[in-house]
Write an enzyme that holds these catalytic residues in place. Structure first.
Site, short mmCIF file in Angstrom:
data_model
loop_
_atom_site.label_atom_id
_atom_site.label_comp_id
_atom_site.label_asym_id
_atom_site.label_seq_id
_atom_site.Cartn_x
_atom_site.Cartn_y
_atom_site.Cartn_z
CE1 TYR A 293 0.73 -0.77 4.52
CE2 TYR A 293 0.54 1.61 4.31
CZ TYR A 293 0.94 0.50 5.03
OH TYR A 293 1.55 0.67 6.26
CB CYS A 294 1.78 3.91 -1.62
SG CYS A 294 0.84 3.94 -3.16
CB THR A 295 -0.17 8.42 -0.35
OG1 THR A 295 1.07 8.42 0.36
CG2 THR A 295 -1.06 9.54 0.14
#
Ligand SMILES: [Zn+2]
Ligand SMILES: [Zn+2]
Ligand SMILES: [Zn+2]
Ligand SMILES: [Zn+2]
Length: 441
Positions: A293-295
């Site tokens: 996951y990331c922003t």
């Protein structure tokens, strides 16, 4: 074989992915009408976009057909991303909007990206610049031949018009939809100015898109699917029997103030170190299922493609829409703390947890400031009471440097280096045996 044949091949491919009405699950997921690559799609544009992105080789050289009126123009698929006459470079009519409404401070910040082939990035860049100026938007937009990535702030009228224009742009309209724009409270004041530029990559990973393409990306999971996976991972991991790694692919200062419980958060300073991080820690990912996951999802697109290119993982999944979309559905879920953003707001809050501490006294604190030393661009977590004591730099080295600078006036240039930058290896090596799981808050 003309364009009509390609369109037919495309439609047949999509048709083949239809879920038979009889087997649509009554206990949830009843809205699912297509399945492909273990992803579920409820709307036609969604499956079209997926097939266009991932199966263009199976259906011929053209991308997805236009979503509306596929039968028009003798079934000719719309020229997408073609830089042809069908690309619209016009600006929307704003004559009925007052300047007050257009420049209102009560607005929002948009975050979005779109991977697609852009034939003329310079032209797209010039148009974006004109469009944003026209709508009084500030922010940052990266354009490349692999797509567009932007975060812009302005009044609600302006951001809504921006979305409308982007969705009707033939370049993007089969790949972008309303929900791809992540919205949060803010405005034009969140950015110092407007920067639009052409780059090699829309997110700087430092790997040529021709070598690792977004087309090789991992499997997208919706926030609900990701939530379920994390739930399962945490319960298995607490019994010490997980085959999964929950990987935060953001920078260390982002995961420091907010992260998913039980995640592995690499101590890297920028995303361009991520590939080396994977290379140096490849053993860690061997035979694992990786949940990334990331922003907002963009770093995972090519980050997961890079990890997949190593062919060591069992499977690589990514959170579609990133933490941003997850928090919209699970503000009090497995993501704890704040969401770091790259504008003057520094962070978005969705739950009350504070997971980081003041650098100097250790009290819970998660509001970043820029180091007070002129030549330093590190962020520091220093609480109000430590700030009042003059502890305003990222570390004692910087604090001292600042004193020197003020006493010696200007003169020799000081290197942008301090305790913080020296302490951190460029690419950290994870110690597998020391990885402990913190499933608590
Ligand atoms: Zn597929
Ligand atoms: Zn303190
Ligand atoms: Zn500093
Ligand atoms: Zn420092």
């Amino acid at each position: 074989a003309g364009a009509g044949a390609v369109f037919q091949a495309f439609s047949l491919f999509v048709k083949a992915k239809e879920v038979p009405a009889a087997s649509r699950c009554p206990g949830g997921g009843e809205g699912v009408r297509w399945r492909c690559c273990r992803q579920a799609f409820e709307e036609l544009p969604g499956i079209h976009r997926h097939v266009g992105l991932h199966h263009s080789g199976d259906v011929g050289p053209t991308e997805a057909p236009a979503a509306e009126a596929p039968g028009s123009a003798a079934g000719r698929p719309a020229a997408l991303c073609g830089g042809s006459a069908e690309v619209l470079w016009a600006l929307p009519d704003t004559s009925s909007i007052s300047l007050g409404d257009m420049t209102s401070k009560v607005g929002e910040v948009l975050l979005y990206y779109c991977y697609c082939e852009v034939k003329d990035p310079e032209k797209l860049c010039a148009w974006q610049k004109a469009l944003c100026q026209h709508l009084h938007l500030t922010g940052k937009i990266r354009v490349a031949s692999e797509g567009i990535n932007g975060t812009v702030g302005g009044s609600k009228v302006a951001t809504s018009l921006y979305i409308e224009v982007m969705l009707s742009q033939p370049l993007f309209k089969n790949f972008l939809c309303q929900e791809d724009f992540k919205r949060s409270a803010g405005g034009a004041h969140c950015f110092p100015d407007l920067r639009v530029g052409v780059f090699k990559e829309i997110v700087p990973m430092g790997i040529d898109p021709k070598i690792v393409s977004y087309k090789e990306t991992g499997i997208h999971l919706s926030p609900q699917e990701f939530h379920k996976e994390v739930e399962q991972y945490l319960s298995q991991a607490s019994q010490g029997q997980s085959d999964t790694i929950l990987l935060d692919c953001r920078n260390f200062y982002e995961s420091k103030i907010g992260q998913f419980q039980g995640c592995l958060a690499p101590d890297i300073r920028k995303f361009s170190y991520f590939p080396s991080y994977i290379d140096e820690n490849l053993e860690l990912f061997k035979d694992k299922r990786v949940l990334m996951y990331c922003t907002g999802g963009i770093r995972c697109e090519r980050g997961s493609a890079y990890l997949r290119s190593k062919a060591v993982c069992r499977e690589v999944y990514q959170l579609k829409g990133g933490i941003h979309k997850y928090l919209e559905e699970f503000p009090d879920g497995f993501y704890r703390g704040k969401l770091f953003v790259f504008d003057d707001r520094y962070a978005i809050c969705s739950n009350e947890d504070i997971i980081s501490a003041c650098r100097y006294c250790g009290v819970l604190w998660d509001q970043y400031k820029l180091c007070s030393s002129q030549h330093c661009r590190q962020l520091v977590l220093t609480c109000p009471s430590c700030c009042n004591k003059g502890l305003t730099a990222c570390c004692p080295v910087c604090q001292e440097k600042e004193l020197k600078v003020t006493s010696k006036a200007q003169g020799q240039t000081l290197k942008e280096e301090c305790e913080c930058t020296r302490r951190r290896p460029r690419v950290p090596i994870e110690c597998v045996s020391q990885r402990r799981l913190d499933t608590g808050k």
